[in-house]
Design a protein around this motif. Structure first.
Motif, PDB file in Angstrom:
ATOM      1  N   GLN A 131      59.377  12.040  20.622  1.00  0.00           N
ATOM      2  CA  GLN A 131      59.272  12.464  19.236  1.00  0.00           C
ATOM      3  C   GLN A 131      60.619  12.273  18.540  1.00  0.00           C
ATOM      4  O   GLN A 131      61.627  11.950  19.166  1.00  0.00           O
ATOM      5  CB  GLN A 131      58.809  13.916  19.171  1.00  0.00           C
ATOM      6  CG  GLN A 131      57.463  14.172  19.828  1.00  0.00           C
ATOM      7  CD  GLN A 131      56.335  13.382  19.196  1.00  0.00           C
ATOM      8  OE1 GLN A 131      56.222  13.344  17.961  1.00  0.00           O
ATOM      9  NE2 GLN A 131      55.517  12.734  20.009  1.00  0.00           N
ATOM     10  N   ASN A 132      60.636  12.493  17.227  1.00  0.00           N
ATOM     11  CA  ASN A 132      61.808  12.149  16.417  1.00  0.00           C
ATOM     12  C   ASN A 132      63.107  12.774  16.921  1.00  0.00           C
ATOM     13  O   ASN A 132      64.132  12.093  17.061  1.00  0.00           O
ATOM     14  CB  ASN A 132      61.578  12.555  14.947  1.00  0.00           C
ATOM     15  CG  ASN A 132      60.534  11.696  14.262  1.00  0.00           C
ATOM     16  OD1 ASN A 132      60.287  10.574  14.690  1.00  0.00           O
ATOM     17  ND2 ASN A 132      59.915  12.225  13.213  1.00  0.00           N
TER      18      ASN A 132
ATOM     19  N   ALA B  45      64.110  11.321  20.307  1.00  0.00           N
ATOM     20  CA  ALA B  45      64.496   9.920  20.121  1.00  0.00           C
ATOM     21  C   ALA B  45      65.884   9.814  19.505  1.00  0.00           C
ATOM     22  O   ALA B  45      66.712   8.983  19.916  1.00  0.00           O
ATOM     23  CB  ALA B  45      63.466   9.212  19.245  1.00  0.00           C
ATOM     24  N   LYS B  46      66.178  10.669  18.545  1.00  0.00           N
ATOM     25  CA  LYS B  46      67.500  10.661  17.915  1.00  0.00           C
ATOM     26  C   LYS B  46      68.582  11.018  18.921  1.00  0.00           C
ATOM     27  O   LYS B  46      69.654  10.398  18.951  1.00  0.00           O
ATOM     28  CB  LYS B  46      67.516  11.644  16.745  1.00  0.00           C
ATOM     29  CG  LYS B  46      68.829  11.676  15.986  1.00  0.00           C
ATOM     30  CD  LYS B  46      68.756  12.632  14.792  1.00  0.00           C
ATOM     31  CE  LYS B  46      70.080  12.653  14.034  1.00  0.00           C
ATOM     32  NZ  LYS B  46      70.012  13.613  12.881  1.00  0.00           N
TER      33      LYS B  46
ATOM     34  N   ALA C 156      61.682   6.333  17.748  1.00  0.00           N
ATOM     35  CA  ALA C 156      60.590   7.288  17.923  1.00  0.00           C
ATOM     36  C   ALA C 156      59.363   6.541  18.437  1.00  0.00           C
ATOM     37  O   ALA C 156      59.031   5.466  17.943  1.00  0.00           O
ATOM     38  CB  ALA C 156      60.278   7.988  16.612  1.00  0.00           C
TER      39      ALA C 156
END
Length: 259
Positions: free
Chosen positions: A129-130, A133-134, A140
């Motif tokens: 998820q965002n 992923a960051k 993402a």
């Protein structure tokens, strides 16, 4: 240990310590006796000690007095109580240096520990998820591998570890090949990149029922929670790892210098 062996070692202990003229508390005599057995190899790590009843009979004291001696040694991490089983000589505490980036496997191998193994509790891949992923500097929706395992030295659990790795960095990782191998070494070989540095945070926490079960400690026991993120030499994040260490089996040492 047989009653005859106990009596023989007790007589030997009395002879070696007969020169002391100062009064010694009764519980402390039992404590010194057990320390003597541990330090001179009569009791080895993992050995079960005499019961409180046997110690009280050997020293002709109350069971409460024997219990005080055993409790103090447990508090000093020389003994480990296992509910419903007995009291055992503790393994030496692992003193980990925080001056170099190493994995737990590498550190224990350098310290001469053998019998390193893992029990894998969970092994799965999913889409990042965002937020995750960051943190891993990936897109993402890219797949990540999540591993949860308990690390052992011999039969003693010392840590529970959860690791999240971008799946593209772990093509050769399998539940069957991470038991005795360094995770960094496997990933470096797979990616042909070197792990350069890591950011690490250490917190003191209490064992939840789940952690207590797998680390074989009472609920509420003190643990070290270590959150670490390692980076390749190109500054690409390699993983995110969260590890819970038993505080009775593990310590961290940091050397500090003035400018």
């Amino acid at each position: 240990m047989s009653p005859l062996d106990s009596q023989s070692q007790y007589q030997s202990f009395k002879l070696e310590n007969r020169s002391s003229s100062a009064p010694i508390p009764l519980y402390y005599r039992i404590k010194e006796y057990l320390i003597h057995q541990i330090e001179f190899g009569s009791l080895l790590p993992g050995d079960q000690i005499q019961t409180e009843d046997e110690l009280s009979e050997l020293f002709k004291v109350s069971r409460m007095t024997a219990r005080r001696a055993v409790n103090e040694l447990a508090q000093e991490k020389r003994l480990i109580r296992k509910q419903g089983i007995g009291t055992f000589v503790a393994e030496p505490s692992i003193d980990r240096q925080l001056t170099k980036l190493t994995t737990l496997t590498e550190e224990l191998q350098q310290l001469g520990y053998t019998g390193l193994r893992s029990t894998v509790l969970a092994w799965s891949t999913h889409k990042a998820q965002n937020q995750l992923a960051k943190a891993l500097s990936i897109q993402a929706g890219e797949r990540v591998l999540r591993i949860r395992r308990v690390r052992y030295t011999g039969d003693v659990p010392i840590a529970m570890q959860t690791i999240i790795i971008p799946d593209k960095f772990a093509p050769g990782l399998q539940p069957t090949n991470i038991g005795k191998l360094s995770m960094y070494q496997v990933i470096e070989e797979n990616t042909k990149q070197s792990v350069k540095w890591a950011s690490q945070k250490i917190d003191a926490v209490l064992a939840t029922p789940y952690l207590a079960k797998w680390l074989e400690v009472p609920i509420g026991s003190p643990l070290f929670k270590v959150t670490r993120q390692a980076f390749f030499d190109n500054e690409q994040p390699m993983d995110i790892a969260r590890t819970y260490y038993r505080a009775d089996r593990y310590s961290f040492q940091i050397n500090l210098y003035r400018d």
